[in-house]
Scaffold this motif. Structure first.
Motif, PDB file in Angstrom:
ATOM      1  N   PHE A  81       0.874  -1.170   0.000  1.00  0.00           N
ATOM      2  CA  PHE A  81       0.000   0.000   0.000  1.00  0.00           C
ATOM      3  C   PHE A  81       0.918   1.228   0.000  1.00  0.00           C
ATOM      4  CE2 PHE A  81      -2.500  -3.341   1.909  1.00  0.00           C
ATOM      5  CZ  PHE A  81      -3.783  -3.130   1.453  1.00  0.00           C
ATOM      6  N   ASN A  82       0.921   1.995  -1.094  1.00  0.00           N
ATOM      7  CA  ASN A  82       1.834   3.116  -1.241  1.00  0.00           C
ATOM      8  C   ASN A  82       1.037   4.398  -1.426  1.00  0.00           C
ATOM      9  OD1 ASN A  82       3.704   5.039  -2.171  1.00  0.00           O
ATOM     10  ND2 ASN A  82       5.018   3.432  -2.997  1.00  0.00           N
ATOM     11  N   LYS A  83       1.027   5.262  -0.402  1.00  0.00           N
ATOM     12  CA  LYS A  83       0.277   6.512  -0.485  1.00  0.00           C
ATOM     13  C   LYS A  83       0.935   7.526  -1.414  1.00  0.00           C
ATOM     14  CE  LYS A  83      -2.283   6.563   3.789  1.00  0.00           C
ATOM     15  NZ  LYS A  83      -2.525   7.251   5.046  1.00  0.00           N
ATOM     16  N   THR A  84       2.245   7.472  -1.529  1.00  0.00           N
ATOM     17  CA  THR A  84       2.951   8.399  -2.415  1.00  0.00           C
ATOM     18  C   THR A  84       2.492   8.228  -3.855  1.00  0.00           C
ATOM     19  OG1 THR A  84       4.874   8.246  -0.956  1.00  0.00           O
ATOM     20  CG2 THR A  84       5.230   9.216  -3.128  1.00  0.00           C
ATOM     21  N   GLU A  85       2.316   6.999  -4.283  1.00  0.00           N
ATOM     22  CA  GLU A  85       1.858   6.702  -5.643  1.00  0.00           C
ATOM     23  C   GLU A  85       0.356   6.465  -5.719  1.00  0.00           C
ATOM     24  OE1 GLU A  85       4.107   3.388  -7.050  1.00  0.00           O
ATOM     25  OE2 GLU A  85       6.034   4.373  -6.700  1.00  0.00           O
ATOM     26  N   ASN A  86      -0.337   6.508  -4.566  1.00  0.00           N
ATOM     27  CA  ASN A  86      -1.773   6.212  -4.481  1.00  0.00           C
ATOM     28  C   ASN A  86      -2.078   4.849  -5.109  1.00  0.00           C
ATOM     29  OD1 ASN A  86      -4.513   6.700  -3.844  1.00  0.00           O
ATOM     30  ND2 ASN A  86      -4.884   7.420  -5.920  1.00  0.00           N
ATOM     31  N   MET A  87      -1.272   3.842  -4.752  1.00  0.00           N
ATOM     32  CA  MET A  87      -1.370   2.557  -5.428  1.00  0.00           C
ATOM     33  C   MET A  87      -1.223   1.390  -4.447  1.00  0.00           C
ATOM     34  SD  MET A  87      -1.741   1.438  -8.589  1.00  0.00           S
ATOM     35  CE  MET A  87      -1.360   2.939  -9.469  1.00  0.00           C
ATOM     36  N   LEU A  88      -2.059   0.369  -4.657  1.00  0.00           N
ATOM     37  CA  LEU A  88      -1.895  -0.917  -3.995  1.00  0.00           C
ATOM     38  C   LEU A  88      -1.357  -1.879  -5.046  1.00  0.00           C
ATOM     39  CD1 LEU A  88      -2.262  -3.283  -2.004  1.00  0.00           C
ATOM     40  CD2 LEU A  88      -4.658  -3.378  -2.726  1.00  0.00           C
ATOM     41  N   THR A  89      -0.213  -2.485  -4.754  1.00  0.00           N
ATOM     42  CA  THR A  89       0.369  -3.480  -5.646  1.00  0.00           C
ATOM     43  C   THR A  89       0.299  -4.836  -4.950  1.00  0.00           C
ATOM     44  OG1 THR A  89       1.893  -1.834  -6.527  1.00  0.00           O
ATOM     45  CG2 THR A  89       2.411  -4.147  -6.964  1.00  0.00           C
ATOM     46  N   ILE A  90      -0.345  -5.797  -5.605  1.00  0.00           N
ATOM     47  CA  ILE A  90      -0.448  -7.158  -5.085  1.00  0.00           C
ATOM     48  C   ILE A  90       0.412  -8.053  -5.966  1.00  0.00           C
ATOM     49  CG2 ILE A  90      -1.971  -9.094  -4.562  1.00  0.00           C
ATOM     50  CD1 ILE A  90      -4.282  -7.074  -4.393  1.00  0.00           C
ATOM     51  N   LEU A 105      -5.499   3.434  -4.453  1.00  0.00           N
ATOM     52  CA  LEU A 105      -5.936   3.418  -3.052  1.00  0.00           C
ATOM     53  C   LEU A 105      -7.267   4.141  -2.869  1.00  0.00           C
ATOM     54  CD1 LEU A 105      -2.626   4.058  -1.048  1.00  0.00           C
ATOM     55  CD2 LEU A 105      -3.774   1.893  -1.500  1.00  0.00           C
ATOM     56  N   ASN A 106      -7.489   5.217  -3.617  1.00  0.00           N
ATOM     57  CA  ASN A 106      -8.741   5.956  -3.450  1.00  0.00           C
ATOM     58  C   ASN A 106      -9.942   5.226  -4.048  1.00  0.00           C
ATOM     59  OD1 ASN A 106      -7.928   6.388  -6.059  1.00  0.00           O
ATOM     60  ND2 ASN A 106      -8.164   8.608  -6.014  1.00  0.00           N
ATOM     61  N   ASN A 107      -9.724   4.094  -4.740  1.00  0.00           N
ATOM     62  CA  ASN A 107     -10.830   3.275  -5.249  1.00  0.00           C
ATOM     63  C   ASN A 107     -11.215   2.153  -4.289  1.00  0.00           C
ATOM     64  OD1 ASN A 107     -11.094   4.762  -7.565  1.00  0.00           O
ATOM     65  ND2 ASN A 107      -9.916   3.369  -8.840  1.00  0.00           N
ATOM     66  N   ILE A 108     -10.493   2.026  -3.187  1.00  0.00           N
ATOM     67  CA  ILE A 108     -10.820   0.990  -2.203  1.00  0.00           C
ATOM     68  C   ILE A 108     -11.987   1.487  -1.357  1.00  0.00           C
ATOM     69  CG2 ILE A 108     -10.012  -0.333  -0.215  1.00  0.00           C
ATOM     70  CD1 ILE A 108      -7.174  -0.119  -1.411  1.00  0.00           C
ATOM     71  N   GLU A 109     -13.119   0.815  -1.456  1.00  0.00           N
ATOM     72  CA  GLU A 109     -14.305   1.205  -0.702  1.00  0.00           C
ATOM     73  C   GLU A 109     -14.356   0.562   0.676  1.00  0.00           C
ATOM     74  OE1 GLU A 109     -17.644   0.199  -3.170  1.00  0.00           O
ATOM     75  OE2 GLU A 109     -17.578   2.138  -4.187  1.00  0.00           O
ATOM     76  N   GLU A 110     -13.925  -0.697   0.772  1.00  0.00           N
ATOM     77  CA  GLU A 110     -14.054  -1.435   2.024  1.00  0.00           C
ATOM     78  C   GLU A 110     -13.014  -2.543   2.098  1.00  0.00           C
ATOM     79  OE1 GLU A 110     -15.321  -2.309   5.691  1.00  0.00           O
ATOM     80  OE2 GLU A 110     -16.224  -0.699   4.519  1.00  0.00           O
ATOM     81  N   VAL A 111     -12.546  -2.797   3.317  1.00  0.00           N
ATOM     82  CA  VAL A 111     -11.691  -3.945   3.604  1.00  0.00           C
ATOM     83  C   VAL A 111     -12.556  -4.902   4.413  1.00  0.00           C
ATOM     84  CG1 VAL A 111      -9.522  -4.739   4.589  1.00  0.00           C
ATOM     85  CG2 VAL A 111      -9.692  -2.404   3.711  1.00  0.00           C
ATOM     86  N   MET A 112     -12.761  -6.111   3.892  1.00  0.00           N
ATOM     87  CA  MET A 112     -13.752  -7.015   4.477  1.00  0.00           C
ATOM     88  C   MET A 112     -13.121  -8.330   4.926  1.00  0.00           C
ATOM     89  SD  MET A 112     -16.664  -6.558   1.519  1.00  0.00           S
ATOM     90  CE  MET A 112     -15.560  -7.201   0.284  1.00  0.00           C
TER      91      MET A 112
END
Length: 163
Positions: A81-90, A105-112
């Motif tokens: 989870f990288n806030k600098t790039e606003n990106m989650l890389t899996i 990251l701003n497209n993540i609505e919920e962690v379930m």
């Protein structure tokens, strides 16, 4: 799932399927032993008739396939989870498998926390993300019994995304 690195701008988690890899390796080694034996390493191979040899071939190849399947279907997972790039890389890495998925990251609505049942009927859990305009994304391939541990990971991810 373990936290590897955690700062204000970066959260890195890692999930390893070591036990499944060991089980898969066990199947592969045992099956290969029988395959090598059937290729001539067994001194008493001539005592088996054709039907018995065919049966041993099927069992050996089945064991080899099962071992490879165990290893292939349980990759190690690294989440960045990288806030600098606003990106989650899996990143999912395993036998003959290297997959990379990226999400904003701003497209993540919920962690379930998702619940299912294992073969004995006991509850098992894994973490999924609800992504805007896309399907849910599983953060790990493995289902585990440790609900409290996964809930702590979820709380950490949520706190990171909010801050």
């Amino acid at each position: 799932m373990k936290i590897i690195h955690h700062t204000k701008t970066n959260l890195v988690l890692k999930d390893s399927a070591g036990c499944f890899w060991m089980l898969g390796l066990f199947f592969v080694v045992i099956a290969e032993t029988f395959i090598i034996g059937l290729l001539g390493a067994f001194h008493n191979l001539n005592e088996l008739n054709e039907l018995e040899r065919t049966g041993v071939w099927f069992i050996s190849l089945g064991g080899l396939a099962a071992g490879i399947w165990f290893i292939y279907t349980n990759p190690g997972t690294r989440l960045d989870f990288n806030k600098t790039e606003n990106m989650l890389t899996i990143q999912r890495r395993g036998l003959m498998r290297n997959e990379v998925e990226k999400y904003r990251l701003n497209n993540i609505e919920e962690v379930m926390l998702i619940e299912s049942k294992d073969t004995d009927g006991d509850p098992v859990y894994r973490v999924e993300l609800k992504i805007k305009y896309e399907k849910n994304v599983s953060l790990t391939e493995l289902w585990v019994h440790d609900k409290e541990g996964l809930q702590q990971i979820i709380d950490t991810i949520k706190a990171f995304l909010r801050s």
